[in-house]
Design a protein around this motif. Structure first.
Motif, PDB file in Angstrom:
ATOM      1  N   ARG A  20      -5.224  49.853 -45.017  1.00 26.10           N
ATOM      2  CA  ARG A  20      -5.894  48.559 -45.024  1.00 26.10           C
ATOM      3  C   ARG A  20      -4.837  47.467 -45.046  1.00 26.10           C
ATOM      4  NH1 ARG A  20      -8.215  47.356 -49.519  1.00 26.10           N
ATOM      5  NH2 ARG A  20      -7.160  48.889 -50.766  1.00 26.10           N
ATOM      6  N   ILE A  21      -5.281  46.223 -44.724  1.00 26.32           N
ATOM      7  CA  ILE A  21      -4.335  45.105 -44.752  1.00 26.32           C
ATOM      8  C   ILE A  21      -3.775  44.972 -46.173  1.00 26.32           C
ATOM      9  CG2 ILE A  21      -4.056  42.627 -44.386  1.00 26.32           C
ATOM     10  CD1 ILE A  21      -6.633  42.740 -42.700  1.00 26.32           C
ATOM     11  N   MET A  22      -4.678  45.064 -47.143  1.00 24.38           N
ATOM     12  CA  MET A  22      -4.267  44.838 -48.515  1.00 24.38           C
ATOM     13  C   MET A  22      -3.369  45.938 -49.070  1.00 24.38           C
ATOM     14  SD  MET A  22      -5.190  41.941 -49.509  1.00 24.38           S
ATOM     15  CE  MET A  22      -4.863  42.097 -51.242  1.00 24.38           C
ATOM     16  N   ILE A  71       3.794  46.579 -52.166  1.00 23.29           N
ATOM     17  CA  ILE A  71       4.873  45.684 -52.619  1.00 23.29           C
ATOM     18  C   ILE A  71       4.668  45.355 -54.103  1.00 23.29           C
ATOM     19  CG2 ILE A  71       5.963  43.430 -52.294  1.00 23.29           C
ATOM     20  CD1 ILE A  71       4.864  43.563 -49.381  1.00 23.29           C
ATOM     21  N   GLU A  72       3.410  45.119 -54.453  1.00 22.11           N
ATOM     22  CA  GLU A  72       3.085  44.794 -55.839  1.00 22.11           C
ATOM     23  C   GLU A  72       3.515  45.945 -56.762  1.00 22.11           C
ATOM     24  OE1 GLU A  72      -0.978  43.675 -55.993  1.00 22.11           O
ATOM     25  OE2 GLU A  72      -0.776  42.630 -57.906  1.00 22.11           O
ATOM     26  N   THR A 109       5.827  48.197 -56.122  1.00 19.08           N
ATOM     27  CA  THR A 109       7.298  48.276 -56.161  1.00 19.08           C
ATOM     28  C   THR A 109       7.843  47.242 -57.140  1.00 19.08           C
ATOM     29  OG1 THR A 109       7.133  48.735 -53.803  1.00 19.08           O
ATOM     30  CG2 THR A 109       9.336  48.372 -54.676  1.00 19.08           C
ATOM     31  N   ALA A 110       7.284  46.005 -57.074  1.00 17.34           N
ATOM     32  CA  ALA A 110       7.746  44.944 -57.974  1.00 17.34           C
ATOM     33  C   ALA A 110       7.459  45.321 -59.424  1.00 17.34           C
ATOM     34  CB  ALA A 110       7.064  43.629 -57.623  1.00 17.34           C
ATOM     35  N   THR A 140      -6.647  57.056 -51.277  1.00 19.36           N
ATOM     36  CA  THR A 140      -7.571  56.848 -50.160  1.00 19.36           C
ATOM     37  C   THR A 140      -7.651  55.377 -49.768  1.00 19.36           C
ATOM     38  OG1 THR A 140      -9.359  56.737 -51.760  1.00 19.36           O
ATOM     39  CG2 THR A 140      -9.048  58.827 -50.620  1.00 19.36           C
ATOM     40  N   SER A 141      -6.761  54.563 -50.345  1.00 21.35           N
ATOM     41  CA  SER A 141      -6.832  53.134 -50.031  1.00 21.35           C
ATOM     42  C   SER A 141      -5.843  52.725 -48.950  1.00 21.35           C
ATOM     43  CB  SER A 141      -6.579  52.310 -51.292  1.00 21.35           C
ATOM     44  OG  SER A 141      -5.280  52.556 -51.744  1.00 21.35           O
ATOM     45  N   PHE A 143       3.303  38.066 -51.376  1.00 24.65           N
ATOM     46  CA  PHE A 143       3.362  39.500 -51.070  1.00 24.65           C
ATOM     47  C   PHE A 143       3.284  39.744 -49.561  1.00 24.65           C
ATOM     48  CE2 PHE A 143       1.912  40.084 -55.544  1.00 24.65           C
ATOM     49  CZ  PHE A 143       3.011  40.801 -55.964  1.00 24.65           C
ATOM     50  N   VAL A 148      -0.670  47.019 -47.844  1.00 23.43           N
ATOM     51  CA  VAL A 148       0.726  46.561 -47.733  1.00 23.43           C
ATOM     52  C   VAL A 148       1.069  45.755 -48.978  1.00 23.43           C
ATOM     53  CG1 VAL A 148       2.312  45.136 -46.375  1.00 23.43           C
ATOM     54  CG2 VAL A 148       0.500  46.411 -45.227  1.00 23.43           C
ATOM     55  N   VAL A 149       0.164  44.835 -49.318  1.00 24.57           N
ATOM     56  CA  VAL A 149       0.368  43.972 -50.479  1.00 24.57           C
ATOM     57  C   VAL A 149       0.451  44.819 -51.755  1.00 24.57           C
ATOM     58  CG1 VAL A 149      -0.726  42.171 -51.884  1.00 24.57           C
ATOM     59  CG2 VAL A 149      -0.764  42.013 -49.399  1.00 24.57           C
ATOM     60  N   GLU A 150      -0.447  45.784 -51.845  1.00 23.22           N
ATOM     61  CA  GLU A 150      -0.476  46.616 -53.053  1.00 23.22           C
ATOM     62  C   GLU A 150       0.812  47.427 -53.203  1.00 23.22           C
ATOM     63  OE1 GLU A 150      -4.083  48.616 -52.278  1.00 23.22           O
ATOM     64  OE2 GLU A 150      -5.180  46.752 -52.539  1.00 23.22           O
ATOM     65  N   ALA A 197     -13.489  58.664 -56.998  1.00 26.78           N
ATOM     66  CA  ALA A 197     -12.649  58.336 -55.832  1.00 26.78           C
ATOM     67  C   ALA A 197     -11.390  59.184 -55.883  1.00 26.78           C
ATOM     68  CB  ALA A 197     -12.299  56.871 -55.837  1.00 26.78           C
ATOM     69  N   ARG A 198     -10.835  59.432 -54.696  1.00 24.05           N
ATOM     70  CA  ARG A 198      -9.631  60.256 -54.667  1.00 24.05           C
ATOM     71  C   ARG A 198      -8.402  59.365 -54.583  1.00 24.05           C
ATOM     72  NH1 ARG A 198     -10.716  65.613 -54.049  1.00 24.05           N
ATOM     73  NH2 ARG A 198     -12.868  66.068 -53.504  1.00 24.05           N
ATOM     74  N   THR A 253      11.238  39.272 -58.122  1.00 25.48           N
ATOM     75  CA  THR A 253      11.945  40.199 -59.015  1.00 25.48           C
ATOM     76  C   THR A 253      12.582  41.326 -58.209  1.00 25.48           C
ATOM     77  OG1 THR A 253       9.948  41.495 -59.352  1.00 25.48           O
ATOM     78  CG2 THR A 253      10.388  39.782 -60.968  1.00 25.48           C
ATOM     79  N   LEU A 254      12.200  41.456 -56.948  1.00 24.37           N
ATOM     80  CA  LEU A 254      12.801  42.504 -56.113  1.00 24.37           C
ATOM     81  C   LEU A 254      14.173  42.052 -55.619  1.00 24.37           C
ATOM     82  CD1 LEU A 254       9.575  43.571 -54.195  1.00 24.37           C
ATOM     83  CD2 LEU A 254      10.777  44.880 -55.948  1.00 24.37           C
ATOM     84  N   ARG A 275     -13.849  55.499 -46.168  1.00 26.59           N
ATOM     85  CA  ARG A 275     -12.563  56.191 -46.347  1.00 26.59           C
ATOM     86  C   ARG A 275     -12.702  57.361 -47.310  1.00 26.59           C
ATOM     87  NH1 ARG A 275     -10.278  51.482 -46.477  1.00 26.59           N
ATOM     88  NH2 ARG A 275     -10.410  51.391 -48.737  1.00 26.59           N
ATOM     89  N   ASN A 276     -13.437  57.079 -48.394  1.00 30.42           N
ATOM     90  CA  ASN A 276     -13.624  58.118 -49.404  1.00 30.42           C
ATOM     91  C   ASN A 276     -14.422  59.290 -48.845  1.00 30.42           C
ATOM     92  OD1 ASN A 276     -13.185  59.140 -51.895  1.00 30.42           O
ATOM     93  ND2 ASN A 276     -14.031  57.400 -53.000  1.00 30.42           N
TER      94      ASN A 276
END
Lengths: 505, 204
Positions: free
Chosen positions: B85-87, B93-94, B96-97, B81-82, A273, B89-91, B77-78, A92-93, A488-489
């Motif tokens: 991570r590898i994921m 794009i997700e 943006t889509a 703060t994610s 993705f 990048v995916v998030e 959680a703040r 869709t992009l 991280r938190n």
């Protein structure tokens, strides 16, 4: 290998199998392009229709629906920015941007060509890897099998995205639902609450029809519809520049998609993705990505199809579904009295190789159909959804009834549909739930067997080298995202506290 | 040296959606219940081997704890703060889509009337209500199967949906209903020989 391929060819090219392969890919394309109806829904709804077929014919048709809908869902992503399936969301992009710039036909053609390229390359990988893996898995005992299932479930969690906890909770919820009924190997009825209908458990194909067909369709109704961008035949001609830019992207997408697809639970959506993310990093034209770049159509689309084919490796060789759709297909195997896993290659060579070779013909048919006909298929998007969804719902209910000729199944579909609708609406992922549901009985079987083997001591999983490696990998895959999220938190909190302290000073 | 701008860099806490909290709480309760039931079924059998209650108990306890942790995360959680991570990048794009899809859904370039209407001509309020009516209709239809039979019950549900919920013309509604019923009857009743319940009416 050659003998097996010849055997598969003989099976796949029989007129009956070719015909149903054609019907499967055609129906798959139509189902895939309808918003809200993805490959999992398509296979779930049409599985009962194949009950009268020979197992190999049924599986060829169902697999055709699977990869046919991958093509179809790209069409709706490109033309109406409404993905038919989650694996086409990324289209869709740039796909939709190309369509808005008057290159709808080219985007559809690039998508079809990249899909075909990826399908053929990944099919070679599938054929080359599935049998050796199955052969190797023949040496596995219950401890190794248990470890593989744990690893599969841990993979789902690792790729669950930001909401790791929610992903893992849904997988566990699926496991819990699979435990309804009389426990295998025991005589205790669990979670039946006195209902005789629940003694044999919940038919997981009916649950999937509910979640994917009823739930998804209703979610789509709530979302509404869009008018498609018109794609004309003359637009289907791809320019030389578009082809040159798309080819390496498709190759990268294929490699990445295959690698991700092999992992149980990772699935095609993640592959698309990641492929898009990689293109944003490595493409020569990365500044154009997001504005209608052909490489950003080719790469995710190739990754999608490569991952779909690769997900058959864990499904066929280990009996562990690689994605939601292969989980439903696994249900089809069980209905036909077949158990996917290492023995399948030995016991049913004609079926396995016939199925694999049919992928080639199915994808060829899809390319021939889609290249010139995509604008024609797109016309289906103009049929008002108002007339489509009641028919889909009716098919879902009657199909579910046909699974066991039992009206109780209809109520399972109804309540699973309700659950699926709320899961979709409030963003609780369905794929981990379904994988938990499918893997549950196997997990318990191997858990009980491992326990019996170790006289109640489950630590024998750490005493056998291969199960030690797999269990450790599963534990790491499970713990790493959770621990790193906590760290991280904590770091953020610590930094926040320090800043606050400095400010007060 | 720190200034007030540094304070702005501290990510704010999440503001959880009520639906997330309710959904996760339900899962937690189900998990807790399953864990207790697991004890009841028996964790082990003779010889200390895994019993029928072991997996329900472990899974239930796990769901309970994971849900509790998720609720904690939702509240404490703040935001942001994610990253790293590898994921993530995916998030990204997700996200943006999803934004792009929503933007298209909201724009409705061909719709010259209210921007709220979709191509079915329904407002958002009507769209939100539709799934509820559809579930209710199919629930009633399933309850009527012992009287009307499977095909007639479901066909009546479709007709009701098209006429009353979707407000379609009676002849298109009737044609769609009859077409769907005939198609399903041919495929399942005649080709697959599925013995479909005919109810007290005993028709089809």
């Amino acid at each position: 290998m050659i003998d097996n391929l010849m055997l598969g060819l003989e099976t796949a090219v029989s007129p009956e199998n070719l015909l149903w392969c054609f019907v499967g890919v055609l129906l798959g394309t139509v189902i895939g392009l309808l918003p809200g109806l993805g490959s999992t829904t398509g296979v779930a709804i049409l599985l009962p229709v194949t009950l009268a077929f020979e197992p190999v014919t049924a599986l060829i048709m169902l697999a055709g629906i699977y990869y046919g809908s991958q093509y179809g869902s790209s069409i709706s992503s490109i033309l109406i920015s409404t993905p038919g399936d989650s694996s086409s969301v990324v289209l869709t992009l740039d796909g939709y941007q190309m369509a808005r710039k008057g290159r709808a036909g080219a985007a559809l053609a690039i998508s079809a060509l990249a899909s075909f390229f990826a399908a053929i390359i990944s099919l070679i990988g599938l054929i080359a890897l599935a049998q050796p893996i199955a052969k190797f898995a023949l040496n596995f005992g219950p401890a190794e099998n248990l470890a593989i299932i744990l690893l599969g479930m841990a993979t789902i969690v690792s790729f669950a995205g930001e909401n790791i906890l929610r992903g893992i909770t849904m997988a566990a919820a699926g496991l819990l639902v699979s435990m309804v009924g009389v426990a295998s190997g025991f005589s205790t009825a669990r979670f039946t609450f006195g209902s005789v209908n629940l003694l044999s458990g919940l038919d997981f194909v009916a649950v999937m029809i509910g979640i994917f067909a009823v739930g998804e369709v209703l979610h789509q109704i709530r979302r509404g519809g869009e008018k498609p961008i018109r794609a004309r035949f003359k637009d289907l001609l791809v320019t030389k520049e578009e082809l040159t830019r798309s080819a390496p992207a498709a190759a990268r997408g294929t490699a990445l998609g295959f690698a991700v697809g092999v992992l149980p639970g990772a699935g095609a959506t993640l592959a698309t993705f990641l492929a898009y993310g990689v293109e944003k990093q490595v493409s020569k034209f990365k500044h154009l990505i997001g504005k209608g770049a052909p490489e950003a159509v080719a790469s995710p689309e190739a990754a999608n199809n490569a991952a779909a084919n690769a997900s058959f490796i864990p499904t066929l060789a280990l009996g562990i579904p690689g994605s939601g759709t292969t989980a439903v297909l696994l249900g089809a195997f069980v209905i036909f009295g077949l158990q996917p896993g290492p023995l399948l290659f030995q016991q049913e060579p004609e079926l396995v190789w016939g199925l694999l070779v049919s992928f080639f013909f199915g994808n060829l048919i899809l390319l021939v159909l889609n290249l010139p006909m995509a604008p024609v298929f797109a016309q289906i998007l103009r049929i008002p959804y108002v007339f489509l969804y009641p028919i889909v719902l009716m098919m879902s209910f009657v199909g579910a009834f046909a699974l066991g000729n039992n009206t109780f199944t209809l109520w399972i579909v109804f309540f699973a549909g309700l659950l699926g609708y709320f899961m979709k609406r409030f963003d609780f992922p369905a794929a981990p739930f379904v994988l938990g549901l499918v893997l549950g009985p196997l997990l318990e079987k191997y858990l009980v067997q491992t326990s019996a083997l170790g006289d109640g001591n489950l630590f024998i999983m750490f005493q056998r080298p291969f199960s030690l490696i797999l269990t450790s990998a599963a534990l790491i895959a499970l713990a790493y995202p959770l621990v790193s999220a906590v760290v991280r938190n904590l770091r953020t909190r610590k930094a926040g506290a320090k800043v606050k302290e400095d400010v007060t000073q | 040296m720190s200034t007030a701008t540094d304070t702005e860099k501290i990510p704010p806490r999440n503001k959880p959606d009520l639906a997330d909290v309710v959904g996760t709480s339900i899962l937690g309760v189900v998990g807790g219940f399953a864990a207790i039931m697991g004890f009841h079924y028996g964790l082990t059998v003779e010889g200390g081997q895994v019993g029928p209650g072991m997996l329900p108990c472990l899974t239930g306890a796990f769901i309970f704890l994971a849900s509790a942790a998720e609720i904690f995360r939702l509240f404490f959680a703040r935001v942001g703060t994610s990253g790293g991570r590898i994921m993530s990048v995916v998030e990204d794009i997700e996200a943006t889509a999803a934004e792009s899809i929503d933007a298209v859904a909201e724009s409705h370039p061909d719709d010259d009337s209210s921007g709220d209407l979709d191509t079915f001509g329904r407002t958002e309020k009507q769209r939100n209500r539709a799934p509820f009516y559809i579930f209710l209709t199919f629930g009633v239809a399933l309850a009527l199967i012992p009287v009307l039979g499977l095909i007639i019950s479901l066909a009546a549900a479709i007709l009701f949906l098209l006429l009353v919920v979707e407000k379609q013309k009676w002849w298109t509604s009737a044609a769609t209903t009859i077409g769907a019923a005939v198609f399903v009857y041919i495929v399942f009743g005649l080709v697959l020989s599925v013995p479909m319940p005919t109810g007290l009416l005993g028709l089809i």
